[in-house]
Design a protein around this motif. Structure first.
Motif, PDB file in Angstrom:
ATOM      1  N   PRO A  44      -7.799  53.760 -32.201  1.00  0.00           N
ATOM      2  CA  PRO A  44      -6.658  53.537 -33.110  1.00  0.00           C
ATOM      3  C   PRO A  44      -5.379  54.236 -32.655  1.00  0.00           C
ATOM      4  N   GLY A  45      -5.511  55.378 -32.010  1.00  0.00           N
ATOM      5  CA  GLY A  45      -4.341  56.096 -31.496  1.00  0.00           C
ATOM      6  C   GLY A  45      -4.148  55.873 -30.014  1.00  0.00           C
ATOM      7  N   TYR A  46      -4.320  54.618 -29.587  1.00  0.00           N
ATOM      8  CA  TYR A  46      -4.315  54.311 -28.148  1.00  0.00           C
ATOM      9  C   TYR A  46      -3.004  54.672 -27.459  1.00  0.00           C
ATOM     10  N   LEU A  47      -1.870  54.558 -28.169  1.00  0.00           N
ATOM     11  CA  LEU A  47      -0.590  54.848 -27.527  1.00  0.00           C
ATOM     12  C   LEU A  47      -0.505  56.307 -27.086  1.00  0.00           C
ATOM     13  N   SER A  48      -0.820  57.212 -27.977  1.00  0.00           N
ATOM     14  CA  SER A  48      -0.770  58.635 -27.620  1.00  0.00           C
ATOM     15  C   SER A  48      -1.886  58.993 -26.642  1.00  0.00           C
ATOM     16  N   LYS A  49      -3.046  58.369 -26.792  1.00  0.00           N
ATOM     17  CA  LYS A  49      -4.176  58.674 -25.904  1.00  0.00           C
ATOM     18  C   LYS A  49      -3.877  58.226 -24.481  1.00  0.00           C
ATOM     19  N   ILE A  50      -3.293  57.035 -24.329  1.00  0.00           N
ATOM     20  CA  ILE A  50      -2.971  56.539 -22.988  1.00  0.00           C
ATOM     21  C   ILE A  50      -1.892  57.404 -22.341  1.00  0.00           C
ATOM     22  N   ALA A  51      -0.889  57.792 -23.125  1.00  0.00           N
ATOM     23  CA  ALA A  51       0.179  58.637 -22.589  1.00  0.00           C
ATOM     24  C   ALA A  51      -0.359  59.970 -22.094  1.00  0.00           C
ATOM     25  N   ALA A  52      -1.366  60.495 -22.792  1.00  0.00           N
ATOM     26  CA  ALA A  52      -1.939  61.790 -22.414  1.00  0.00           C
ATOM     27  C   ALA A  52      -2.933  61.668 -21.266  1.00  0.00           C
ATOM     28  N   ASN A  53      -3.506  60.491 -21.090  1.00  0.00           N
ATOM     29  CA  ASN A  53      -4.534  60.323 -20.061  1.00  0.00           C
ATOM     30  C   ASN A  53      -4.497  58.888 -19.541  1.00  0.00           C
ATOM     31  N   GLU A  54      -3.584  58.639 -18.605  1.00  0.00           N
ATOM     32  CA  GLU A  54      -3.384  57.273 -18.116  1.00  0.00           C
ATOM     33  C   GLU A  54      -4.303  56.907 -16.945  1.00  0.00           C
ATOM     34  N   ASN A  55      -4.959  57.900 -16.346  1.00  0.00           N
ATOM     35  CA  ASN A  55      -5.793  57.628 -15.170  1.00  0.00           C
ATOM     36  C   ASN A  55      -6.879  56.576 -15.419  1.00  0.00           C
ATOM     37  N   PRO A  56      -7.586  56.612 -16.574  1.00  0.00           N
ATOM     38  CA  PRO A  56      -8.592  55.558 -16.800  1.00  0.00           C
ATOM     39  C   PRO A  56      -8.002  54.155 -16.813  1.00  0.00           C
ATOM     40  N   ILE A  57      -6.765  54.007 -17.313  1.00  0.00           N
ATOM     41  CA  ILE A  57      -6.120  52.691 -17.329  1.00  0.00           C
ATOM     42  C   ILE A  57      -5.747  52.272 -15.909  1.00  0.00           C
ATOM     43  N   TRP A 112      -2.284  45.834 -19.197  1.00  0.00           N
ATOM     44  CA  TRP A 112      -2.701  47.234 -19.255  1.00  0.00           C
ATOM     45  C   TRP A 112      -1.615  48.150 -18.699  1.00  0.00           C
ATOM     46  N   MET A 113      -0.942  47.713 -17.621  1.00  0.00           N
ATOM     47  CA  MET A 113       0.116  48.544 -17.038  1.00  0.00           C
ATOM     48  C   MET A 113       1.321  48.630 -17.983  1.00  0.00           C
ATOM     49  N   PHE A 114       1.653  47.524 -18.632  1.00  0.00           N
ATOM     50  CA  PHE A 114       2.741  47.563 -19.617  1.00  0.00           C
ATOM     51  C   PHE A 114       2.400  48.481 -20.785  1.00  0.00           C
ATOM     52  N   GLU A 121       6.821  55.668 -23.491  1.00  0.00           N
ATOM     53  CA  GLU A 121       8.082  55.534 -24.230  1.00  0.00           C
ATOM     54  C   GLU A 121       7.904  55.910 -25.697  1.00  0.00           C
ATOM     55  N   SER A 122       6.744  55.596 -26.253  1.00  0.00           N
ATOM     56  CA  SER A 122       6.502  55.912 -27.667  1.00  0.00           C
ATOM     57  C   SER A 122       6.440  57.419 -27.907  1.00  0.00           C
ATOM     58  N   VAL A 123       5.974  58.156 -26.903  1.00  0.00           N
ATOM     59  CA  VAL A 123       5.880  59.611 -27.038  1.00  0.00           C
ATOM     60  C   VAL A 123       7.256  60.259 -26.972  1.00  0.00           C
ATOM     61  N   THR A 124       8.129  59.732 -26.119  1.00  0.00           N
ATOM     62  CA  THR A 124       9.448  60.344 -25.921  1.00  0.00           C
ATOM     63  C   THR A 124      10.525  59.781 -26.845  1.00  0.00           C
ATOM     64  N   ALA A 125      10.241  58.665 -27.528  1.00  0.00           N
ATOM     65  CA  ALA A 125      11.280  58.000 -28.319  1.00  0.00           C
ATOM     66  C   ALA A 125      11.537  58.667 -29.662  1.00  0.00           C
TER      67      ALA A 125
END
Length: 245
Positions: A44-57, A112-114, A121-125
């Motif tokens: 559910p919190g994929y935006l913050s999770k991806i920003a914190a750990n993008e390597n799996p993506i 996935w890259m987008f 951007e969501s973290v810094t906006a």
């Protein structure tokens, strides 16, 4: 592996081995791509999770592209043999698996890259702009689900073409081709189950059970091709037919 100067029997044997290996590479890469990416994409919190750990993506994207390239090469290697049975269908197999399916895999990786870009951007906006990025992220996820559903249809069509040609030509035991027919029809049903919201898009217990037969069949077929190759009698029959034509 160069088969240009090889004897016909050796070239056909090499082709069978290469196709079997490509199937295994594509399947393993596909499973690993979802293993890396889905835990984040389904959170559910994929935006913050991806920003914190993008390597799996990132790894997931590379694996999706590896899968797409490996599976796209299968019809390229098989075409010279399958066209002796039915050139139009063999060409259709190249188009569906070699082109359309590959485009769908590339589109998946792009989504996935987008999502990585949107997550950063969501973290810094700031909180004021967060709803905008949440909406954009949801659109990308829905787009990814739609691509996955289209991919199910494309893959089902190209697999039906392949197993029809293999069944008619007897290049492999017919029980493997019949198993492929039944398994791919089960897989095809997931497109409608997702379309009518009977099951969720992505991996679930239900879709996993439905898709397991085609996964197992492809691995059995791959091992058979590596260990046994194409039936020499069937190859000779196809060669004679091509010579007659």
């Amino acid at each position: 592996m160069n088969t240009t100067n090889a004897k016909p029997s050796e070239a056909n044997r090499n082709t069978a081995i290469i196709v079997g290996i490509l199937y295994i590479i594509g399947t393993v890469a596909g499973i690993l791509s979802f293993a890396f990416a889905l835990p984040l994409l389904g959170d559910p919190g994929y935006l913050s999770k991806i920003a914190a750990n993008e390597n799996p993506i990132i790894i997931g994207c590379l694996l999706v592209l590896t899968m797409g390239f490996a599976l796209a090469m299968v019809p390229v290697w098989l075409f010279p043999i399958l066209k002796r049975q039915n050139e139009a269908l063999a060409l259709g197999y190249v188009v569906f698996r070699g082109a359309l399916e590959t485009v769908a895999y590339i589109a998946t990786a792009i989504c996935w890259m987008f999502l990585m870009v949107v997550s950063h951007e969501s973290v810094t906006a700031g909180a004021a702009n967060l709803p905008y990025f949440q909406t954009l992220g949801a659109v990308l996820l829905k787009g990814n689900d739609s691509i996955s559903n289209i991919l199910v249809i494309i893959f089902s069509v190209d697999a039906l073409i392949l197993y029809y040609l293999l069944y008619r030509s007897k290049l492999i035991p017919r029980w493997i081709s019949v198993w492929g027919f039944i398994a791919i029809l089960l897989h095809f049903s997931t497109a409608f189950l997702i379309m009518f919201h009977i099951v969720d898009a992505g991996m679930s217990v239900t879709t996993g059970i439905i898709n397991f037969p085609i996964f197992l069949q492809e691995m059995v077929m791959a091992v058979w091709l590596i260990a046994k190759g194409f039936d020499p009698v069937a190859i000779a029959d196809l060669s004679a037919r091509a010579y007659t034509n």
